[in-house]
Write a protein that holds these residues in place. Structure first.
Motif, mmCIF file in Angstrom:
data_model
loop_
_atom_site.group_PDB
_atom_site.id
_atom_site.type_symbol
_atom_site.label_atom_id
_atom_site.label_comp_id
_atom_site.label_asym_id
_atom_site.label_seq_id
_atom_site.Cartn_x
_atom_site.Cartn_y
_atom_site.Cartn_z
ATOM 1 N N GLU A 93 0.798 -1.072 -0.018
ATOM 2 C CA GLU A 93 0.108 0.136 -0.009
ATOM 3 C C GLU A 93 0.796 1.152 0.035
ATOM 4 O O GLU A 93 0.568 2.264 -0.652
ATOM 5 N N LEU A 94 1.925 1.250 0.751
ATOM 6 C CA LEU A 94 2.651 2.460 1.046
ATOM 7 C C LEU A 94 4.005 2.611 0.329
ATOM 8 O O LEU A 94 4.725 3.166 0.523
ATOM 9 N N ARG A 95 4.218 1.291 -0.367
ATOM 10 C CA ARG A 95 5.437 1.195 -0.956
ATOM 11 C C ARG A 95 6.767 1.114 -0.362
ATOM 12 O O ARG A 95 7.750 1.913 -0.351
ATOM 13 N N LEU A 96 6.494 0.552 0.959
ATOM 14 C CA LEU A 96 7.763 0.457 1.836
ATOM 15 C C LEU A 96 8.545 -0.927 1.689
ATOM 16 O O LEU A 96 8.022 -1.794 0.977
ATOM 17 N N ASP A 97 9.921 -0.909 2.268
ATOM 18 C CA ASP A 97 10.653 -1.969 1.939
ATOM 19 C C ASP A 97 10.431 -2.812 3.394
ATOM 20 O O ASP A 97 10.445 -2.268 4.437
ATOM 21 N N ASN A 98 10.461 -4.074 3.277
ATOM 22 C CA ASN A 98 10.156 -5.091 4.474
ATOM 23 C C ASN A 98 11.276 -4.806 5.469
ATOM 24 O O ASN A 98 10.781 -4.948 6.721
ATOM 25 N N SER A 99 12.441 -4.527 5.114
ATOM 26 C CA SER A 99 13.304 -4.309 6.398
ATOM 27 C C SER A 99 13.512 -3.049 7.014
ATOM 28 O O SER A 99 13.880 -2.782 7.914
ATOM 29 N N ASP A 100 12.225 -2.127 6.468
ATOM 30 C CA ASP A 100 12.271 -0.746 7.128
ATOM 31 C C ASP A 100 11.262 -0.867 8.441
ATOM 32 O O ASP A 100 11.254 0.016 9.180
ATOM 33 N N MET A 101 10.696 -2.063 8.612
ATOM 34 C CA MET A 101 9.790 -1.884 9.685
ATOM 35 C C MET A 101 9.761 -3.502 10.184
ATOM 36 O O MET A 101 10.220 -4.493 9.899
ATOM 37 N N GLY A 102 9.639 -3.257 11.568
ATOM 38 C CA GLY A 102 9.688 -4.400 12.664
ATOM 39 C C GLY A 102 8.350 -4.465 13.316
ATOM 40 O O GLY A 102 7.466 -3.570 13.291
ATOM 41 N N GLY A 103 8.147 -5.655 14.151
ATOM 42 C CA GLY A 103 6.925 -5.416 14.753
ATOM 43 C C GLY A 103 7.292 -6.408 15.910
ATOM 44 O O GLY A 103 8.054 -7.187 16.157
#
Ligand SMILES: [Zn+2]
Ligand SMILES: [Zn+2]
Length: 126
Positions: free
Chosen positions: A26-36
């Motif tokens: 949706e927001l065209r982000l990279d997987n490694s830019d976010m953690g959970g």
């Protein structure tokens, strides 16, 4: 971990992964830019919760943009998880599993993730 706990933890964990996956689209982000991070009982909030955060030190606003687009991202996430062809209770790499997971993708529970997203959306719509 009891069965109910596993289901709840798996739903939260699955929702966390699903939202991160969907946010990338949706927001065209990279997987490694976010953690959970998800937990069945957060000591301060006193409820089940999942967090999504930027992995860049200080943050660059990715998690914030998910927050601002929560309804759209949660809705699409729920549909994607529910409609996934895998049919597996624990999901698959397309819907719930993440190569970035620090917990070997355990636990995951597909139906619980859908239910939790649904419940979260109902809260938002009120
Ligand atoms: Zn799947
Ligand atoms: Zn994980």
């Amino acid at each position: 971990m009891g069965r109910q706990e596993y289901t709840l933890a798996g739903g939260l964990h699955g929702g966390e992964h699903g939202m991160i996956k969907m946010a990338q689209l949706e927001l065209r982000l990279d997987n490694s830019d976010m953690g959970g991070l998800s937990t069945i009982l957060h000591p301060e909030i006193r409820s089940p919760v999942w967090f999504i955060h930027d992995t860049v030190e200080g943050g660059v606003g990715f998690a914030h943009s998910i927050y601002e687009n929560f309804e759209a991202v949660a809705q699409r996430t729920m549909e994607r998880i529910e409609d996934c062809d895998c049919g597996r209770p624990v999901g698959c790499p397309a819907c719930l599993m993440s190569s970035q997971c620090g917990n070997q993708n355990e636990p995951l529970h597909r139906q619980a993730a859908v239910s939790l997203l649904q419940a979260a959306l109902e809260q938002v719509e009120k």
